[in-house]
Design a protein around this motif. Structure first.
Motif, PDB file in Angstrom:
ATOM      1  N   PHE A 337       0.834  -1.210   0.000  1.00  0.00           N
ATOM      2  CA  PHE A 337       0.000   0.000   0.000  1.00  0.00           C
ATOM      3  C   PHE A 337       0.868   1.260   0.000  1.00  0.00           C
ATOM      4  N   THR A 338       1.944   1.249   0.795  1.00  0.00           N
ATOM      5  CA  THR A 338       2.848   2.406   0.839  1.00  0.00           C
ATOM      6  C   THR A 338       3.476   2.654  -0.520  1.00  0.00           C
ATOM      7  N   PHE A 339       3.912   1.585  -1.174  1.00  0.00           N
ATOM      8  CA  PHE A 339       4.553   1.706  -2.484  1.00  0.00           C
ATOM      9  C   PHE A 339       3.580   2.250  -3.527  1.00  0.00           C
ATOM     10  N   LEU A 340       2.340   1.776  -3.499  1.00  0.00           N
ATOM     11  CA  LEU A 340       1.356   2.178  -4.507  1.00  0.00           C
ATOM     12  C   LEU A 340       0.814   3.586  -4.261  1.00  0.00           C
ATOM     13  N   LEU A 341       0.667   3.965  -2.998  1.00  0.00           N
ATOM     14  CA  LEU A 341       0.058   5.260  -2.679  1.00  0.00           C
ATOM     15  C   LEU A 341       1.068   6.385  -2.549  1.00  0.00           C
ATOM     16  N   TYR A 342       2.349   6.060  -2.597  1.00  0.00           N
ATOM     17  CA  TYR A 342       3.381   7.088  -2.425  1.00  0.00           C
ATOM     18  C   TYR A 342       3.278   8.239  -3.434  1.00  0.00           C
ATOM     19  N   PRO A 343       2.896   7.990  -4.699  1.00  0.00           N
ATOM     20  CA  PRO A 343       2.778   9.119  -5.649  1.00  0.00           C
ATOM     21  C   PRO A 343       1.822  10.206  -5.194  1.00  0.00           C
ATOM     22  N   LEU A 344       0.863   9.869  -4.333  1.00  0.00           N
ATOM     23  CA  LEU A 344      -0.057  10.893  -3.832  1.00  0.00           C
ATOM     24  C   LEU A 344       0.650  11.896  -2.937  1.00  0.00           C
ATOM     25  N   LEU A 345       1.770  11.481  -2.354  1.00  0.00           N
ATOM     26  CA  LEU A 345       2.465  12.338  -1.395  1.00  0.00           C
ATOM     27  C   LEU A 345       3.115  13.534  -2.066  1.00  0.00           C
ATOM     28  N   LYS A 346       3.926  13.280  -3.073  1.00  0.00           N
ATOM     29  CA  LYS A 346       4.605  14.366  -3.785  1.00  0.00           C
ATOM     30  C   LYS A 346       5.080  13.823  -5.125  1.00  0.00           C
ATOM     31  N   SER A 347       4.259  13.921  -6.076  1.00  0.00           N
ATOM     32  CA  SER A 347       4.517  13.263  -7.356  1.00  0.00           C
ATOM     33  C   SER A 347       5.743  13.818  -8.075  1.00  0.00           C
ATOM     34  N   ASP A 348       5.987  15.126  -8.012  1.00  0.00           N
ATOM     35  CA  ASP A 348       7.103  15.711  -8.755  1.00  0.00           C
ATOM     36  C   ASP A 348       8.451  15.214  -8.238  1.00  0.00           C
ATOM     37  N   SER A 349       8.663  15.345  -6.925  1.00  0.00           N
ATOM     38  CA  SER A 349       9.933  14.902  -6.369  1.00  0.00           C
ATOM     39  C   SER A 349      10.057  13.390  -6.427  1.00  0.00           C
ATOM     40  N   PHE A 350       8.911  12.729  -6.395  1.00  0.00           N
ATOM     41  CA  PHE A 350       8.912  11.265  -6.481  1.00  0.00           C
ATOM     42  C   PHE A 350       9.517  10.803  -7.799  1.00  0.00           C
ATOM     43  N   VAL A 351       9.111  11.449  -8.890  1.00  0.00           N
ATOM     44  CA  VAL A 351       9.642  11.068 -10.205  1.00  0.00           C
ATOM     45  C   VAL A 351      11.126  11.376 -10.281  1.00  0.00           C
ATOM     46  N   SER A 352      11.550  12.531  -9.748  1.00  0.00           N
ATOM     47  CA  SER A 352      12.955  12.916  -9.856  1.00  0.00           C
ATOM     48  C   SER A 352      13.862  12.025  -9.020  1.00  0.00           C
ATOM     49  N   ASN A 353      13.328  11.401  -7.980  1.00  0.00           N
ATOM     50  CA  ASN A 353      14.143  10.533  -7.132  1.00  0.00           C
ATOM     51  C   ASN A 353      14.692   9.331  -7.895  1.00  0.00           C
ATOM     52  N   PHE A 354      14.102   9.015  -9.046  1.00  0.00           N
ATOM     53  CA  PHE A 354      14.471   7.799  -9.739  1.00  0.00           C
ATOM     54  C   PHE A 354      15.352   8.063 -10.958  1.00  0.00           C
ATOM     55  N   GLY A 355      15.971   9.252 -11.003  1.00  0.00           N
ATOM     56  CA  GLY A 355      16.783   9.577 -12.167  1.00  0.00           C
ATOM     57  C   GLY A 355      17.978   8.672 -12.358  1.00  0.00           C
ATOM     58  N   THR A 356      18.561   8.199 -11.257  1.00  0.00           N
ATOM     59  CA  THR A 356      19.759   7.363 -11.374  1.00  0.00           C
ATOM     60  C   THR A 356      19.464   5.879 -11.194  1.00  0.00           C
ATOM     61  N   MET A 357      18.195   5.507 -11.064  1.00  0.00           N
ATOM     62  CA  MET A 357      17.850   4.101 -10.847  1.00  0.00           C
ATOM     63  C   MET A 357      17.609   3.424 -12.185  1.00  0.00           C
ATOM     64  N   HIS A 358      18.279   2.325 -12.407  1.00  0.00           N
ATOM     65  CA  HIS A 358      18.136   1.578 -13.658  1.00  0.00           C
ATOM     66  C   HIS A 358      17.904   0.105 -13.328  1.00  0.00           C
ATOM     67  N   ASN A 359      16.677  -0.227 -13.083  1.00  0.00           N
ATOM     68  CA  ASN A 359      16.326  -1.621 -12.873  1.00  0.00           C
ATOM     69  C   ASN A 359      14.941  -1.851 -13.426  1.00  0.00           C
ATOM     70  N   PHE A 360      14.543  -3.087 -13.473  1.00  0.00           N
ATOM     71  CA  PHE A 360      13.315  -3.409 -14.199  1.00  0.00           C
ATOM     72  C   PHE A 360      12.048  -2.922 -13.507  1.00  0.00           C
ATOM     73  N   ILE A 361      12.161  -2.464 -12.250  1.00  0.00           N
ATOM     74  CA  ILE A 361      10.967  -1.922 -11.593  1.00  0.00           C
ATOM     75  C   ILE A 361      10.843  -0.430 -11.832  1.00  0.00           C
ATOM     76  N   TYR A 362      11.954   0.311 -11.620  1.00  0.00           N
ATOM     77  CA  TYR A 362      11.888   1.764 -11.649  1.00  0.00           C
ATOM     78  C   TYR A 362      12.189   2.372 -13.011  1.00  0.00           C
ATOM     79  N   ASP A 363      12.884   1.636 -13.861  1.00  0.00           N
ATOM     80  CA  ASP A 363      13.287   2.206 -15.137  1.00  0.00           C
ATOM     81  C   ASP A 363      12.713   1.363 -16.278  1.00  0.00           C
ATOM     82  N   ASN A 364      11.398   1.410 -16.391  1.00  0.00           N
ATOM     83  CA  ASN A 364      10.758   0.685 -17.480  1.00  0.00           C
ATOM     84  C   ASN A 364       9.475   1.412 -17.859  1.00  0.00           C
ATOM     85  N   SER A 365       8.936   1.077 -19.003  1.00  0.00           N
ATOM     86  CA  SER A 365       7.775   1.795 -19.531  1.00  0.00           C
ATOM     87  C   SER A 365       6.535   1.589 -18.675  1.00  0.00           C
TER      88      SER A 365
END
Length: 404
Positions: A337-365
């Motif tokens: 639930f925390t993982f799925l609902l986290y975008p409600l908290l702060k969507s802009d900074s949430f997206v930017s947090n994953f700029g350097t992450m390259h794995n099949f969960i965070y860096d995929n279509s």
């Protein structure tokens, strides 16, 4: 000749091995053991006693004063429909959400010892009524450790959502249908008042007993916290924690989990306060992953609190194995639930947090599509969740009516 199977041999020697390892560790590392014990005492004195003692005393009093019974009659229909428990059992859940561990398990065990609820109802009750409190999640974890109070409210909601979900999953445990009370609310209240006056103990006697029992409970909790603080320190010094972290990190690395985060997570499996603190201090991992792992630890509660709760449950006929399973499910659902609902908290900074992450969960279509359209996908997910819950309730009610 009496035969002994392998399981019996393991169950006999494994606790002995743990105790011997602990004693040898204390002898070999006396200074570190003392410091670990002092840390456990600090957590007990500065956090647990001020936050738990008033609630434990109050909880004991409302049971002895029959407040639980009266409120239970009022909320009984709702509690029976959702969790298949009586109203007084549902009130234990409400008390637990305010006070935190291990009050819910303690109250549920007392209700069972007093024969106020059945064995199966007690099992259903402990599956969801053992929760953390808002003071710990919002105050200690989110504000004190993560320096983000808003995250605390999200984790708190997800924690209770996970607990309610587990309660619904366990609602048919034992295939027991509670009998409908044919007496009116007024008659039940009058009978409760009469029962209270049959007890010749006055208020101050009950208050004294509540204080005495509360202090004894806190002493027991303090012992568990101190012991598990030393156990974790000894295991760390023997490099057992590091070894387990290295093994666990191999499959979890594809999720962006580093060895440092693995080590912090494993420490939380022993004592959740220490684990959440260590997880929050890891800098190379996105906040959403750290929050999700912390939510798991808070829901699972860690071996220290599990031991505290099981010490109450073991005095009854409630299954400790089923209780531990329910806590694992609680932690798992809370983290999801925390993982799925986290975008409600702060969507802009949430997206930017994953700029350097390259794995099949965070860096995929697929994940990118979720982040971009979470305001549409999330309501659909919530509707599906509600539909599944209602389906479970309807199916269970149909089975119970058919059996009766």
């Amino acid at each position: 000749m009496i035969k002994i199977n392998k399981k019996q041999i393991i169950n006999f020697f494994f606790p002995i091995l743990i105790v011997i390892t602990l004693i040898l560790g204390i002898i070999k590392f006396p200074n570190q053991s003392i410091l670990a014990a002092q840390k456990g005492i600090s957590i007990w004195v500065n956090v647990l006693i001020p936050s738990l003692l008033p609630f434990i005393i109050g909880a004991n009093l409302i049971i002895d004063l029959k407040v639980v019974d009266i409120i239970g009659y009022i909320i009984n229909p709702v509690a029976k429909f959702i969790f298949n428990v009586s109203g007084k059992s549902a009130l234990v859940f409400a008390i637990s959400t305010v006070s935190g561990y291990p009050v819910g398990a303690k109250l549920a065990s007392e209700l069972r010892n007093q024969k106020q609820i059945s064995k199966f109802e007690a099992q259903r009750l402990v599956s969801f009524c053992s929760t953390s409190g808002p003071l710990f999640i919002v105050g200690a974890v989110a504000t004190g450790m993560f320096k983000n109070p808003e995250l605390g409210y999200l984790m708190l909601i997800c924690h209770y959502l996970g607990s309610i979900s587990v309660g619904i999953l366990f609602r048919n445990y034992g295939k027991e249908s509670l009998n409908n009370t044919k007496t009116s609310l007024k008659s039940n209240v009058i009978n409760t008042i009469n029962d209270r006056y049959k007890d010749e103990r006055g208020f101050f006697v009950l208050f004294g007993n509540a204080v005495f029992n509360g202090i004894n409970t806190l002493l027991s909790i303090g012992g568990f916290v101190i012991v598990f603080s030393v156990v974790f320190e000894i295991f760390s010094l023997f490099n057992i924690i590091s070894l387990v972290s290295s093994i666990l990190c191999i499959p979890l690395s594809i999720f962006g989990v580093t060895k440092e985060l693995c080590n912090a997570f494993i420490s939380g499996l022993f004592e959740m306060t220490i684990g959440c603190d260590k997880i929050s201090s890891v800098l190379s991992v996105p906040e959403v992953l750290k929050a999700s792992l912390s939510s798991f630890l808070i829901g699972f509660s860690g071996l220290s609190i599990l031991a505290q709760c099981c010490s109450f449950i073991a005095k009854t006929d409630i299954s400790t194995k089923s209780y531990v399973l329910s806590k694992f499910l609680h932690g798992l659902l809370s983290s999801i639930f925390t993982f799925l609902l986290y975008p409600l908290l702060k969507s802009d900074s949430f997206v930017s947090n994953f700029g350097t992450m390259h794995n099949f969960i965070y860096d995929n279509s697929l994940w990118s599509f979720y982040l971009e359209n979470y305001n549409i996908i999330l309501p659909i997910f919530i509707l599906i969740y509600i539909f599944i819950i209602l389906s479970i309730l309807e199916k269970t009610s149909y089975k119970l009516n058919k059996e009766s």
